[in-house]
Design a protein around this motif. Structure first.
Motif, PDB file in Angstrom:
ATOM      1  N   ILE A 138       0.834  -1.205   0.000  1.00 49.15           N
ATOM      2  CA  ILE A 138       0.000   0.000   0.000  1.00 49.15           C
ATOM      3  C   ILE A 138       0.869   1.256   0.000  1.00 49.15           C
ATOM      4  CG2 ILE A 138      -1.676   1.324   1.347  1.00 49.15           C
ATOM      5  CD1 ILE A 138      -2.839  -1.345   2.294  1.00 49.15           C
ATOM      6  N   ALA A 139       1.938   1.244   0.812  1.00 52.60           N
ATOM      7  CA  ALA A 139       2.852   2.387   0.837  1.00 52.60           C
ATOM      8  C   ALA A 139       3.532   2.570  -0.513  1.00 52.60           C
ATOM      9  CB  ALA A 139       3.894   2.191   1.936  1.00 52.60           C
ATOM     10  N   MET A 140       3.897   1.472  -1.160  1.00 50.28           N
ATOM     11  CA  MET A 140       4.518   1.555  -2.477  1.00 50.28           C
ATOM     12  C   MET A 140       3.559   2.130  -3.515  1.00 50.28           C
ATOM     13  SD  MET A 140       6.043  -1.528  -4.874  1.00 50.28           S
ATOM     14  CE  MET A 140       4.389  -2.170  -5.142  1.00 50.28           C
ATOM     15  N   ILE A 141       2.307   1.715  -3.499  1.00 51.96           N
ATOM     16  CA  ILE A 141       1.329   2.220  -4.457  1.00 51.96           C
ATOM     17  C   ILE A 141       1.082   3.713  -4.245  1.00 51.96           C
ATOM     18  CG2 ILE A 141      -1.097   2.057  -5.154  1.00 51.96           C
ATOM     19  CD1 ILE A 141      -0.956  -0.930  -4.560  1.00 51.96           C
ATOM     20  N   MET A 146       1.959   9.157  -6.259  1.00 47.29           N
ATOM     21  CA  MET A 146       2.487  10.509  -6.076  1.00 47.29           C
ATOM     22  C   MET A 146       3.546  10.819  -7.134  1.00 47.29           C
ATOM     23  SD  MET A 146       2.717  10.713  -1.907  1.00 47.29           S
ATOM     24  CE  MET A 146       3.164  12.456  -1.894  1.00 47.29           C
ATOM     25  N   ALA A 147       4.339   9.799  -7.493  1.00 49.96           N
ATOM     26  CA  ALA A 147       5.346  10.002  -8.536  1.00 49.96           C
ATOM     27  C   ALA A 147       4.685  10.342  -9.866  1.00 49.96           C
ATOM     28  CB  ALA A 147       6.216   8.759  -8.670  1.00 49.96           C
ATOM     29  N   GLN A 148       3.551   9.694 -10.176  1.00 45.50           N
ATOM     30  CA  GLN A 148       2.864   9.972 -11.437  1.00 45.50           C
ATOM     31  C   GLN A 148       2.320  11.395 -11.467  1.00 45.50           C
ATOM     32  OE1 GLN A 148       3.518   7.390 -13.429  1.00 45.50           O
ATOM     33  NE2 GLN A 148       4.325   6.560 -11.497  1.00 45.50           N
ATOM     34  N   ALA A 167      14.802   9.631  -5.113  1.00 48.87           N
ATOM     35  CA  ALA A 167      13.541   9.988  -5.763  1.00 48.87           C
ATOM     36  C   ALA A 167      13.485   9.342  -7.147  1.00 48.87           C
ATOM     37  CB  ALA A 167      13.412  11.513  -5.864  1.00 48.87           C
ATOM     38  N   PRO A 168      12.361   8.706  -7.506  1.00 51.46           N
ATOM     39  CA  PRO A 168      12.293   7.990  -8.785  1.00 51.46           C
ATOM     40  C   PRO A 168      12.163   8.929  -9.979  1.00 51.46           C
ATOM     41  CG  PRO A 168      10.173   7.892  -7.675  1.00 51.46           C
ATOM     42  CD  PRO A 168      11.126   8.558  -6.719  1.00 51.46           C
ATOM     43  N   ASP A 169      12.820   8.576 -11.076  1.00 47.82           N
ATOM     44  CA  ASP A 169      12.603   9.223 -12.377  1.00 47.82           C
ATOM     45  C   ASP A 169      11.550   8.432 -13.132  1.00 47.82           C
ATOM     46  OD1 ASP A 169      14.581  11.276 -12.120  1.00 47.82           O
ATOM     47  OD2 ASP A 169      16.107   9.734 -12.411  1.00 47.82           O
ATOM     48  N   LEU A 170      10.628   9.116 -13.773  1.00 53.38           N
ATOM     49  CA  LEU A 170       9.516   8.453 -14.445  1.00 53.38           C
ATOM     50  C   LEU A 170       9.923   7.929 -15.818  1.00 53.38           C
ATOM     51  CD1 LEU A 170       6.546  10.849 -13.600  1.00 53.38           C
ATOM     52  CD2 LEU A 170       7.304   8.790 -12.382  1.00 53.38           C
ATOM     53  N   GLU A 171       9.251   6.848 -16.245  1.00 52.04           N
ATOM     54  CA  GLU A 171       9.400   6.325 -17.595  1.00 52.04           C
ATOM     55  C   GLU A 171       8.691   7.256 -18.578  1.00 52.04           C
ATOM     56  OE1 GLU A 171      11.227   3.851 -18.366  1.00 52.04           O
ATOM     57  OE2 GLU A 171      11.583   2.859 -16.442  1.00 52.04           O
ATOM     58  N   ASP A 172       8.873   7.007 -19.855  1.00 48.61           N
ATOM     59  CA  ASP A 172       8.306   7.912 -20.860  1.00 48.61           C
ATOM     60  C   ASP A 172       6.856   7.599 -21.208  1.00 48.61           C
ATOM     61  OD1 ASP A 172       8.655   5.551 -22.183  1.00 48.61           O
ATOM     62  OD2 ASP A 172      10.135   6.302 -23.613  1.00 48.61           O
ATOM     63  N   SER A 173       6.229   6.622 -20.552  1.00 42.27           N
ATOM     64  CA  SER A 173       4.816   6.351 -20.782  1.00 42.27           C
ATOM     65  C   SER A 173       4.201   5.796 -19.509  1.00 42.27           C
ATOM     66  CB  SER A 173       4.623   5.360 -21.938  1.00 42.27           C
ATOM     67  OG  SER A 173       5.024   4.058 -21.565  1.00 42.27           O
ATOM     68  N   PHE A 174       2.889   6.021 -19.364  1.00 43.40           N
ATOM     69  CA  PHE A 174       2.183   5.544 -18.168  1.00 43.40           C
ATOM     70  C   PHE A 174       2.153   4.015 -18.129  1.00 43.40           C
ATOM     71  CE2 PHE A 174      -1.751   4.335 -15.934  1.00 43.40           C
ATOM     72  CZ  PHE A 174      -1.499   4.926 -14.697  1.00 43.40           C
ATOM     73  N   LYS A 176       4.406   1.936 -19.168  1.00 44.69           N
ATOM     74  CA  LYS A 176       5.697   1.464 -18.654  1.00 44.69           C
ATOM     75  C   LYS A 176       5.775   1.631 -17.140  1.00 44.69           C
ATOM     76  CE  LYS A 176       8.477   2.217 -22.825  1.00 44.69           C
ATOM     77  NZ  LYS A 176       9.633   2.957 -23.407  1.00 44.69           N
ATOM     78  N   GLU A 177       5.158   2.691 -16.630  1.00 50.17           N
ATOM     79  CA  GLU A 177       5.145   2.890 -15.184  1.00 50.17           C
ATOM     80  C   GLU A 177       4.309   1.816 -14.489  1.00 50.17           C
ATOM     81  OE1 GLU A 177       6.401   5.078 -12.744  1.00 50.17           O
ATOM     82  OE2 GLU A 177       7.901   5.294 -14.315  1.00 50.17           O
ATOM     83  N   VAL A 178       3.213   1.411 -15.110  1.00 54.19           N
ATOM     84  CA  VAL A 178       2.401   0.329 -14.540  1.00 54.19           C
ATOM     85  C   VAL A 178       3.208  -0.968 -14.497  1.00 54.19           C
ATOM     86  CG1 VAL A 178       0.333  -1.078 -14.854  1.00 54.19           C
ATOM     87  CG2 VAL A 178       0.234   1.390 -15.269  1.00 54.19           C
ATOM     88  N   ILE A 179       3.898  -1.275 -15.586  1.00 55.81           N
ATOM     89  CA  ILE A 179       4.757  -2.468 -15.622  1.00 55.81           C
ATOM     90  C   ILE A 179       5.857  -2.356 -14.576  1.00 55.81           C
ATOM     91  CG2 ILE A 179       6.324  -3.843 -17.035  1.00 55.81           C
ATOM     92  CD1 ILE A 179       3.396  -4.066 -17.836  1.00 55.81           C
ATOM     93  N   ARG A 180       6.410  -1.178 -14.457  1.00 61.66           N
ATOM     94  CA  ARG A 180       7.485  -0.948 -13.491  1.00 61.66           C
ATOM     95  C   ARG A 180       6.988  -1.148 -12.057  1.00 61.66           C
ATOM     96  NH1 ARG A 180      10.418   4.889 -12.566  1.00 61.66           N
ATOM     97  NH2 ARG A 180      12.258   4.185 -11.420  1.00 61.66           N
ATOM     98  N   LEU A 181       5.734  -0.759 -11.787  1.00 60.63           N
ATOM     99  CA  LEU A 181       5.164  -0.959 -10.456  1.00 60.63           C
ATOM    100  C   LEU A 181       5.137  -2.438 -10.102  1.00 60.63           C
ATOM    101  CD1 LEU A 181       3.679   0.127  -7.950  1.00 60.63           C
ATOM    102  CD2 LEU A 181       1.549  -0.068  -9.252  1.00 60.63           C
ATOM    103  N   GLY A 182       4.673  -3.267 -11.043  1.00 57.26           N
ATOM    104  CA  GLY A 182       4.657  -4.705 -10.794  1.00 57.26           C
ATOM    105  C   GLY A 182       6.042  -5.278 -10.584  1.00 57.26           C
TER     106      GLY A 182
END
Length: 478
Positions: A138-141, A146-148, A167-174, A176-182
């Motif tokens: 839950i803390a990670m999500i 917040m990063a998004q 602090a995380p740098d974001l990927e170039d697409s949402f 990819k960020e979803v995949i990165r979360l998993g």
């Protein structure tokens, strides 16, 4: 107001104060038993906050001096440097994991209820992973969400190197960020790496330490106490020679916690401490002083001071090669301090006061939320919310780095940090009141669904004879 009313009002106010530890003369007061563990946990969580503040904005405190030729500052001297230089809090958490996980099954086993002890281990081992994984996820999500929204932009552009690193740098697409979360969820519980909140690196070794304690408890359940001591010693020597960089002291601290948990039920040891009060106090003072000095071994540049250079040279004879010397010395120092606390009823009583118990009750939540709040809210206070002005094309003179946003004046820092600490504990209180109970309910539902229901007494008579003696094991003796 009458004298009786005034006395009653004074008593109620005194009882409500957070630092009131209860009446130590009341026999059986639970604050005199294991409540000191919660107080110690509260101190550990607060030290984690101080450590990360120092790491972010005064990293020189990790060394014995600002430079090789400079004079040491007060907070860089032995003992004074302990709250700021790291390692202490997580090391205490590892010890507490071993102590708490072994407490109930060892008590049941010593009382002859071995079946109850195995039941306690089985249920605790089942509950432990979801009670750690669900809140951490839950803390990670939350951190990912917040990063998004761009919450880490100020941290990524600040002059704080550690904030930029963590602090995380974001990927170039949402997507990819979803995949990165998993992927980050998997890596958190397989390798210990989590991009959105790197403080969760300790969650995996803490979980593994608890499983080690449960396994060791089962393996030694039928042993006499003196032979369990031999097992503890063997395990301690085994983990002493282990040189795993991230987990080298976790298992050792877990075994040490299990040992002290077991020792707390030894009546002869408690009588020995009660008989030799003054020698006990002298030993406790020596152990505490030695532990404070040893735990202050600097994490950076130990060669810059004579005292730390001597410790650095001695480490080659004490510890195996290719280990983190700072973590090793911290573990030794913490173990000495904890044993001093363990044999000091007055110190246990102090650690059982309401303020420390309150802090201890929020320690896990503090650990989960403070990193995200540091790199968002605190960085907003110290650098601005927008992360402007910033131009990545403008480089620092003589360096291939952008001109980072400078920190605001000292008076802003002096106001922001205390307010931020209050915010951390406010959020941790909300977390403890709502998120933790939610995770506990989910775990209980899983347990009810997946566990075999208790048999009725009438049905118990038909159990195989091989299972019956476990219910009537004799009380162990040393």
């Amino acid at each position: 107001m009458s004298q009786a009313q005034a006395s009653y009002l004074y008593t109620r106010i005194r009882e409500a104060l957070p630092w009131n530890g209860g009446d130590p003369n009341v026999k059986g007061d639970p604050r005199k038993s294991v409540k000191w563990v919660d107080g110690l946990r509260g101190i550990a969580s607060f030290l984690v906050i101080l450590t990360h503040l120092a790491r972010a904005w005064d990293y020189d405190l990790f060394a014995p001096r600002d430079s090789e030729d400079a004079s040491p500052r007060l907070l860089q001297l032995p003992v004074f440097r302990i709250p700021w230089q790291g390692r202490i809090g997580v090391t205490i958490f590892a010890f507490l994991t071993g102590y708490v996980c072994a407490l109930k099954p060892l008590k049941l086993s010593r009382n002859g209820n071995v079946l109850g002890a195995f039941t306690a281990v089985g249920k605790s081992a089942f509950r432990r992973p979801p009670r750690l994984i669900m809140p951490a996820t839950i803390a990670m999500i939350i951190s990912w969400a917040m990063a998004q929204c761009g919450a880490f932009i100020a941290a990524n552009r600040s002059d704080c190197w550690w904030c930029r690193y963590a602090a995380p740098d974001l990927e170039d697409s949402f997507w990819k960020e979803v995949i990165r979360l998993g992927k980050n969820f998997l890596s958190t519980w397989t390798t210990g790496y989590m991009a959105y909140d790197d403080h969760q690196w300790a969650m995996l070794p803490l979980l593994m330490t608890s499983m080690l304690v449960y396994l060791l408890t089962c393996a030694t359940m039928f042993m006499r106490f003196r032979w369990r001591l031999v097992v503890y010693l063997i395990m301690a020597l085994y983990f002493h020679q282990d040189n795993a960089k991230n987990t080298e002291t976790f298992q050792l601290q877990g075994v040490y916690g299990m040992f002290l948990s077991d020792l707390s039920y030894e009546v002869s040891f408690q009588e020995f401490l009660e008989k030799w009060k003054w020698p006990r106090r002298v030993v406790a003072a020596i152990l505490c002083a030695s532990g404070l000095f040893i735990a202050g071994y600097p994490g950076e540049h130990p060669e810059w001071s004579t005292w730390s250079e001597v410790m650095h040279k001695a480490a080659h004879y004490i510890f195996p090669p290719d280990v983190n010397i700072g973590k090793r010395y911290t573990a030794v120092g913490i173990d000495l301090i904890i044993f001093a606390i363990y044999i000091s009823p007055s110190v246990k009583e102090f650690l059982s006061n309401r303020l420390l118990l309150w802090l201890g009750g929020r320690s896990f939540a503090v650990y989960l939320v403070h990193g995200t709040l540091l790199r968002t809210v605190l960085c907003w206070c110290l650098y601005g919310i927008t992360g402007q002005p910033f131009d990545p094309n403008v480089k620092q003179e003589g360096k291939d780095e952008p001109v980072w946003i400078p920190i605001r004046p000292p008076w802003v820092v002096a106001i922001s940090i205390p307010l931020w600490i209050c915010l951390v504990y406010f959020c941790a209180t909300l977390w403890t009141n709502y998120v933790d109970p939610f995770c506990a309910r989910l775990t209980q539902k899983m347990e009810n669904r997946m566990f075999i229901q208790d048999e009725k007494p009438a049905q118990a008579e038909s159990l195989p004879l091989t299972s019956m003696p476990m219910q009537t094991m004799p009380i162990q003796s040393a």
